[in-house]
Design an enzyme around this catalytic site. Sequence first.
Site, short mmCIF file in Angstrom:
data_model
loop_
_atom_site.label_atom_id
_atom_site.label_comp_id
_atom_site.label_asym_id
_atom_site.label_seq_id
_atom_site.Cartn_x
_atom_site.Cartn_y
_atom_site.Cartn_z
N ALA A 176 0.91 -1.16 -0.05
CA ALA A 176 0.10 -0.19 0.09
C ALA A 176 0.98 1.24 0.02
O ALA A 176 2.21 1.11 0.14
CB ALA A 176 -0.89 0.13 1.36
N MET A 177 0.26 2.48 -0.30
CA MET A 177 1.07 3.68 -0.31
C MET A 177 0.34 4.84 0.60
O MET A 177 -0.51 4.85 0.27
CB MET A 177 1.26 4.10 -1.51
CG MET A 177 2.00 5.19 -1.76
SD MET A 177 3.78 5.22 -1.08
CE MET A 177 3.92 6.75 -1.02
N HIS A 214 -0.69 1.03 9.50
CA HIS A 214 0.71 1.35 9.01
C HIS A 214 0.48 2.67 8.23
O HIS A 214 1.05 3.63 8.34
CB HIS A 214 1.31 0.16 8.28
CG HIS A 214 2.68 0.54 7.86
ND1 HIS A 214 3.95 0.23 8.35
CD2 HIS A 214 2.92 1.25 6.65
CE1 HIS A 214 4.68 0.89 7.82
NE2 HIS A 214 4.49 1.36 6.79
N GLU A 215 -0.39 2.62 7.16
CA GLU A 215 -0.32 3.61 6.25
C GLU A 215 -1.10 5.06 6.94
O GLU A 215 -0.73 6.01 6.75
CB GLU A 215 -1.34 3.37 5.05
CG GLU A 215 -0.88 2.00 4.28
CD GLU A 215 0.67 2.21 4.01
OE1 GLU A 215 1.34 3.17 3.77
OE2 GLU A 215 1.04 0.90 3.79
#
Length: 869
Positions: A261-262, A296-297
């Site tokens: 992911a980003m 996290h993101e």
Amino acid sequence: MSVQAKRRADYQPPAFSIATVDLHITLHPTQTKVISTLSVTRNGVHDTPLVLDGDNLSLDSISINGTYLSDNEYTVTDSALSVVTELDEFVLEITNTIAPEHNKALEGLYLSGGAYCTQCEAEGFRRITYFMDRPDVLSVYTVTVVADKSVPMLLANGNPVDKGEVDENTHFVKWHDPHPKPCYLFALVAGDFDLLTDSYTTTSGKEVALELYVDKGKKSQGIFALESLKRAMKWDEDVFGLEYDLDIYMIVAVDFFNMGAMENKGLNVFNSKFVLADQKSATDDDFFNVESVIAHEYFHNWTGNRVTCRDWFQLSLKEGLTVFRDQQFSADMTSALSNRIKHVRVMREHQFAEDASAMSHPIRPEEVIEMNNFYTVTVYDKGAEVIRMFHTLLGPDGFRRGMDEYFRRHDGQAVTCDDFISAMQSATDIDLTQFTRWYSQSGTPVISVAHSTEVNDDGIVKHSFTLSQHTPATSDQKEKLPLYIPVNIEIIDDEGKSYTDNESLIKNGMVILKDDSMRFTVEAKTTNLTPVVLGNFSAPAKVENPLGTESLLTIFKHAKDPFNRWDAMQTLYDRCVKQLEESPESGISNEIWNGIKQAIAQEQNNLELLGECLVIPSFETLCQSRSNINVSALSKARKAFCDQFARGLEKELLDIFNSIEQKAYSYTQSAINERRCKNVVLAHLARLPQHEHIVVSQFDSADNMTDTLGALGSAQHCSASTFDSLMAQFEETWNHDPLVLDKWFALHATQNRDDIFATITMLCEHPQFAMSNPNRVRSVIGSFAFYNSEKFHAVDGSGYKFVTDYLLKLDAVNPQVAARIVTPLTQWQGYASEHQVHMKQQLGRLLNHKGLSKDLFEKVSKSLAYDNH
Ligand code: B3K
Ligand code: ZN
């Protein structure tokens, strides 16, 4: 191939600043028009030209303050646009064209599965337009996305500020992000999705709209991700006092994505694998991963976005810290023990292997050719272990004070790991100077334990424990210095009495090892004391502690920390495999079987620990405590041990299996523990032909993917006909859902069968397989290279050749993914020479290949240059 490495030491601040970026992007599959308007200011007094990065762009025009530049006022090459001007402040307007449909590398702007999508980290923005593509240039972005009305949803970072029609067929949406950001956090997504909406009110009362975009028809599979997001938002407020800072938070799930992911500001883009989950299609591990990646993101919004990296060598500043934060979150949401075990397995299986290879680097690398190659287990996971050590040394309150100070000093800035350390230093009396070596020294330290005793006249036994540290030379760095290592210690006698409290060097169960060696003493009435050293994996190190079977079983029985009990069993199993490697005909002693039986009896009500303690270390983990590995001998020994384990403990395993009742599915910790334990046991029982029917009946009756996959994975140990028949049924059920089918691909690719290459070739021709989709490639080729140890390492070299043939094709499509999958081939150093010859031969084929990407070039050339003498 000549490629220039960049060095951390060569950092120069940017020669210009760009306060605002105005992008006007008109989407088209092959002719996307980008108009970029930049307000540029010269930094200080100098006459260097403005150099903007660009890659694969076609420049249409360039103007300064409204005047088009003539040819002699700028130069364009394949990688840069340089503009010569005497102005100190000016508006630069650039128009260029790109072709998202042709972009198969999935970096920059690409079109896949019908949607436009961007990925800019690390250096993908330069594939969209000319820019100073470096994380220390922060700008405020305004973005207008224009597209045909057949593309209904047009998203970018920040808040929507305008929208409307351009003409009958075309519409636009304008976005503004008030937070200055580096270009790697820019994002644009455009397509037709199903939308889930929700909202979250922060502690200070700000209402945030939450939007989750998924493929049409997948709405119900997005609910868990959205709930996870709200839990993450709450947790960051509770634990770190950090609130979200925009009016809207969007997440888009796409099928074609190079990694997990980003964290683009306000517009996260996710691999759909880490968003979509429901009981039928996702395992407990999948649910866990969704929650952890969503968190996290989200956590990056502060550790990464509000405070970002000065340069890419500092990547661990945001990644190590954010991984640590997501680990703490997951531990709070699920279970501290299973989380710790999970992460330590990753360190031992993958990070130790990286340290021992030609790609060895400190968590803050010194030299990089292709930045994408440095999103590694070292930067991420060892980086998180280093942050964990700060947390251990400073304590939760000290760590929080350090974090508060970090944000107070650096909010809105692009900073370095040293800045982080200095904020932490301000919150403690401990001198962290030596500790900072963890940032500059690569390699896995080894802590050796020596134990001697001396009996006094009065019968008191004086136990001396000596801990020594040594970090073996690594490919990138020969000389090593002693590290500052917090070593968690438990010392127990045969009855479980603890001796850790009355020794002055042991504070809060911990000693600091900072010199080459240290010694401490403990007095006891017994000669039998067992030291548990590096409890809870308190530092990313290996331990050589010469404990006998009896001591390992004592630890299992009496150690306070359940992690240490699990770890003792792992060491015991490693020993057993070693015994069978050395003398394949031998049997494991009754002392060990009885010890394991007692352990099972002792933990029968603690299914979480019991389940983990019944897992035999993976082949990859076993490799880390061996050198010169003969793969077939090690695999045979591991298999022989597993077979003996199933036979020797058949009754106990069956009892456990039968004691765990089948209940309606729920994703709660106790239900997860039960399913985990039951499936670990099933995998053992599957090795015994008389229990094959249990596997089949679980497969037939399962109402959730965890149990279905538990049965299918176990069937790998059953007869080929059973495995084949269950696999065929699974394919029929899930053929419509490629994400689920990935599990099926991976199981096929990791089968130890003689027709494996024919199987993989068939998988690659499967209607759901596409080389352009990274998830599919990772499931088939990645699983084979990383986890089919016997066939990948076949001694005739056929496995290496098969992977290399594939990589040569893949590299032309998606170099980032190719460079990930080459990893096991580059780690030839650990294997016996008959493997090494073939591995190096294939690496040589790659290196000689014309047009090899710089991604593969960096890893392959380093691997071949590695000198292990
Ligand atoms: N920051 C991204 C990773 C980008 C990888 C570029 N090759 C995801 C993350 O760590 O959160
Ligand atoms: Zn990250």
